[in-house]
Design an enzyme around this catalytic site. Structure first.
Site, short mmCIF file in Angstrom:
data_model
loop_
_atom_site.label_atom_id
_atom_site.label_comp_id
_atom_site.label_asym_id
_atom_site.label_seq_id
_atom_site.Cartn_x
_atom_site.Cartn_y
_atom_site.Cartn_z
N ARG A 125 7.37 1.87 -3.01
CA ARG A 125 7.65 2.26 -4.40
C ARG A 125 8.36 3.62 -4.46
O ARG A 125 8.03 4.54 -3.71
CB ARG A 125 6.35 2.38 -5.20
CG ARG A 125 5.72 1.06 -5.58
CD ARG A 125 4.42 1.35 -6.32
NE ARG A 125 3.74 0.14 -6.76
CZ ARG A 125 2.52 0.12 -7.27
NH1 ARG A 125 1.85 1.25 -7.42
NH2 ARG A 125 1.97 -1.02 -7.64
N ARG A 169 -7.77 4.09 -1.96
CA ARG A 169 -7.97 3.29 -3.18
C ARG A 169 -8.44 1.88 -2.83
O ARG A 169 -9.25 1.29 -3.55
CB ARG A 169 -6.67 3.24 -3.97
CG ARG A 169 -6.28 4.57 -4.58
CD ARG A 169 -4.90 4.51 -5.22
NE ARG A 169 -4.88 3.67 -6.40
CZ ARG A 169 -3.76 3.22 -6.95
NH1 ARG A 169 -2.58 3.51 -6.42
NH2 ARG A 169 -3.81 2.46 -8.03
#
Length: 210
Positions: A125, A169
């Site tokens: 990203r 995460r």
């Protein structure tokens, strides 16, 4: 009024899928936990006023308060609408609180994507710090490498997209959120789709599953 809960690891694409479906179907409403907070605060609802106090202190908004915001949204929603609830519940304790509110949960859709693919997706990203346009080095590259197509600003990697952050995460997801799969499966509400496909295919599969 019905609720469809979205489950999936960070980077699974569940929010993107829900956003696309909501933009194409008037009876679908994508509501993330962040949307709930911002909306309630902006409207000055009792729950929003209370939540603002926590947010200004940098503290987490209590689960019961977010559940109250969901009840508020349900109360103000009329007609044949299905809310795509994204980001809440995040664990079994939150699911039990939501259940006690009497929220009309129709189904729970899991967007299933292997960790290795998620890590690759997020690592690729890139974001424009100026106009906030999003890119991916493989799936959605800019016309000029490292440069935003829209405003010519150099693209950056967000802190949340750092490989080490992504791993952390995912650890949190598997520890806290993954148990929701068994929780909702036991209630006969869980549906699962393969999220390792293109957006259009995933969106149609999600629509069919819910």
């Amino acid at each position: 009024m019905n609720i469809v809960i979205l489950l999936g690891a960070p980077g699974s694409g569940k929010g993107t899928i829900a956003g696309r479906l909501a933009s194409e179907n008037a009876h679908l409403k994508h509501v993330s936990s962040g949307d709930l907070l911002r909306g309630a605060v902006a409207k000055g609802t009792p729950a929003g006023v209370e939540a603002k106090g926590y947010m200004e202190k940098g503290a987490l908004v209590p689960d019961a308060l977010i559940a109250q915001m969901i009840q508020d949204v349900i109360a103000e929603t009329t007609g044949d609408v299905t809310m795509l609830l994204d980001g809440f519940p995040r664990n079994v304790a939150q699911a039990e609180i939501l259940e006690k509110t009497g929220a009309p949960i129709k189904s729970v859709v899991l967007v299933d994507v292997p960790d290795t693919i998620i890590q690759d997706r997020i690592a690729g990203r890139r974001t424009c710090p100026k106009c906030k346009a999003g890119y991916h080095v493989k799936a959605l590259p800019p016309k000029v490498e490292g440069i935003c197509d829209h405003c010519g600003t150099a693209l950056v990697t967000r802190k949340d997209d750092n490989p080490d952050t992504v791993k952390d995460r995912l650890v949190v997801y598997h520890r806290e959120t993954e148990p929701l799969i068994a929780f909702y499966e036991q209630k006969g509400l869980l549906r699962k789709i393969d999220g390792n496909r293109d957006l259009a295919t995933n969106a149609q599969a999600f629509l069919a599953a819910m």
